[in-house]
Design an enzyme around this catalytic site. Structure first.
Site, PDB file in Angstrom:
ATOM      1  CB  SER A  58      -0.971  -0.045   1.187  1.00  0.00           C
ATOM      2  OG  SER A  58      -1.925   0.964   1.096  1.00  0.00           O
ATOM      3  CG  ASP A  78      -6.135   1.075  -0.296  1.00  0.00           C
ATOM      4  OD1 ASP A  78      -5.276   1.975  -0.205  1.00  0.00           O
ATOM      5  OD2 ASP A  78      -6.120   0.061   0.435  1.00  0.00           O
ATOM      6  CB  ALA A 106      -8.278  11.942   8.525  1.00  0.00           C
ATOM      7  CB  SER A 158       2.064   2.127  15.143  1.00  0.00           C
ATOM      8  OG  SER A 158       2.159   1.540  13.864  1.00  0.00           O
ATOM      9  CB  THR A 184       2.417  -1.248  10.696  1.00  0.00           C
ATOM     10  OG1 THR A 184       2.440   0.189  10.808  1.00  0.00           O
ATOM     11  CG2 THR A 184       1.143  -1.653   9.980  1.00  0.00           C
TER      12      THR A 184
END
Length: 547
Positions: free
Chosen positions: A68, A286, A377, A499, A501
């Site tokens: 991504s 995306d 957002a 987070s 990740t």
């Protein structure tokens, strides 16, 4: 059909041995990491997708290889369930356990998954696989395909596609093509047909100009936008930059995440007239955000909150003009700008729900409405319509033109997941309908200044949150300290969350002025460093920065 699980073990040992000892967890975005450590993960996800398809009685399961908005050296993988939704939560744990088990224990572990879930391994299974345009994606796609083949599943490779396209293909196949055909051409045709019917030959209206700069983040979105342009009947004048040709790296100083976080235009941005509409997507298309520069050259951002409010107002007007009794609602996360929430509730009179960060939370909540709008957002979002809404709108369309418009909007939207290109076409439709340029759009409300920080910590799991991540419950005492700090600032709001990740804690702050926001973010960031095991350099106090 008999299956020998020794094949799985042999494949793993000979071709896809596990080389990383670091545990890896299936999160909101699936598995992500440095590409060189992901071969064994991909092979095992091919195995899991095959089992999942059999568990779901032969439904098509999707596998998308992408990282991504991450930098180019990273890659990742996520599974897509039959209705185009994220992998069911209980199977996230199965996925995590499967990739972390040793090669020696793999055969036994797969046998356990089959037994625990009562999977008929003699039944048919179907897996669709797609990838983004990272240089290591083809190698990883082969690993997924081999995982499917090891368990005698059927695999269909789509090559380079956007994440939303993969979701579209899966839903199309599982609805027996009621949603469209599971082909790239059908995807383009469905979106373009709806867009051009809604435009109805009117390319400009009021302040709206048919001119757009599209930042493709050097990713797959750029390639697919060029394919859209070829098929469009000149209905949208788009210039594509950061096409991934030459030296441009995916998401490097470009794309939706860069534009949103850095609050600046991407590299390769041509010199354009003030107020020219510009749009950025991320590496797998995306996420989408809009931006422009005013006559003084000041950068202005129109993010997911702005898109959500624009869409909510438009849909609310259409529903009212059709006189339909449908529940419309908007779903946000704690990252939504406070000014946008005020505008939605007080001006648009649309109900708002707040959920934890992550698309699966937003999507799930949106399904509770007849028409559920959700956008983070960061620009990731879509609109979902209940079966009741579609039926009601379909009936009304027989006599009311505005209901016909709503049916076309449903076709234009990729309901399965955030789809940057589909969302962009919807925004263009609404702006054209209203006769708005970006100046009209941004003036609907004024964003509160906001800032995000990443604080490095020893272990992000020491932070635990509640109330849709707006309240920190662990470590004890941290939330009380945050509350004290926030109370010193007009329209102040701040929260911290781990987070999903990396070992960092994310800090979000907003207040009435930019200076107050920076100071508030700093003070909350220092609290995290002190009370949650911060490592790395101490934050610099912005009020001392000029000294």
């Amino acid at each position: 059909m008999s299956i020998n699980l020794r094949t799985v073990y042999a494949f793993a040992r000979e071709m896809y041995p596990k080389i990383s000892k670091e545990p890896i967890q299936y999160g909101t975005a699936g598995f992500r990491g440095k590409a060189e450590f992901l071969d064994s993960v991909m092979f095992r996800m091919g195995v899991l997708a095959t089992l999942r398809s059999r568990y779901r009685e032969g439904a098509v399961i999707g596998v998308m290889i992408t990282a991504s908005h991450n930098p180019e050296p990273d890659n990742g993988v996520k599974l897509i369930d039959p209705k185009g939704e994220m992998l069911e939560a209980s199977w996230e744990k199965i996925a995590t356990d499967l990739v972390n088990v040793s090669d020696q224990d793999l055969e036994q572990h797969v046998a356990k998954i089959i037994k625990d879930n009562e999977i008929d391994v003699t039944s048919s299974s179907y897996v669709y696989v797609g990838m983004d345009n990272r240089y290591h994606s083809p190698r990883l796609l082969k690993a997924v395909a081999d995982g499917v083949i090891a368990l005698k599943g059927n695999v269909r490779e789509f090559g380079i596609v956007t994440t939303p396209m993969m979701h579209f293909f899966v839903v199309a196949a599982n609805t027996k093509e009621a949603y469209g055909k599971p082909t790239e051409e059908s995807y383009y045709e469905k979106l373009i047909t709806a867009f051009e019917k809604l435009r109805n030959g009117q390319l400009e209206n009021g302040n709206y100009r048919n001119r757009l700069i599209f930042d493709g983040a050097n990713g797959v979105g750029a390639r697919k936008m060029l394919q859209f342009i070829k098929r469009m009947n000149s209905s949208l004048d788009v210039t594509v930059i950061n096409q991934g040709i030459g030296n441009g790296k995916i998401n490097e100083q470009c794309g939706a995440d860069h534009v949103k976080v850095q609050q600046r235009p991407p590299v390769s941005m041509p010199i354009v007239e003030p107020y020219t509409r510009c749009v950025s997507v991320d590496g797998d298309a995306d996420r989408v955000v809009y931006f422009f520069s005013d006559e003084t050259g000041t950068f202005k951002l129109l993010d997911g909150d702005r898109i959500a409010t624009l869409v909510a107002g438009y849909l609310m007007d259409l529903i009212k003009s059709c006189e339909l009794d449908l529940r419309l609602g908007l779903v946000q996360t704690a990252y939504a700008n406070g000014a946008s929430t005020d505008y939605i509730v007080n001006e648009l009179k649309v109900p708002v729900s707040c959920v934890p960060t992550g698309v699966k939370h937003l999507h799930h909540k949106a399904l509770e409405y007849d028409i559920g709008i959700y956008f983070e957002a960061n620009g990731h979002g879509t609109i979902v319509f209940s079966d009741n809404a579609k039926q009601t709108i379909g009936e009304a369309a027989k006599t009311k033109p505005s209901a016909e418009t709503l049916l076309l909007v449903i076709d234009l939207i990729n309901e399965t997941v955030g789809d940057a290109i589909s969302d962009m076409l919807l925004v263009e439709t609404i702006l054209n309908h209203k006769g708005w340029d970006v100046k009209d759009w941004i003036s609907s409300y004024t964003d509160l200044p906001n800032q995000q920080l990443k604080i490095q910590v020893q272990d992000r799991n020491v932070i635990e949150t509640a109330d849709a991540e707006r309240v920190c419950v662990k470590p004890e005492g941290l939330q009380e300290e945050i509350n004290k700090v926030v109370s010193n600032y007009k329209r102040g709001r701040a929260f911290v969350r781990p987070s999903g990740t990396e070992d960092v804690v994310r800090v979000y702050a907003e207040a009435s002025t930019k200076e107050n926001t920076q100071q508030l973010a700093y003070e909350v960031g220092r609290l995290v460093q002190k009370l949650a095991g911060g490592i790395g350099p101490e934050l610099v106090n912005p009020s001392n920065a000029h000294l």
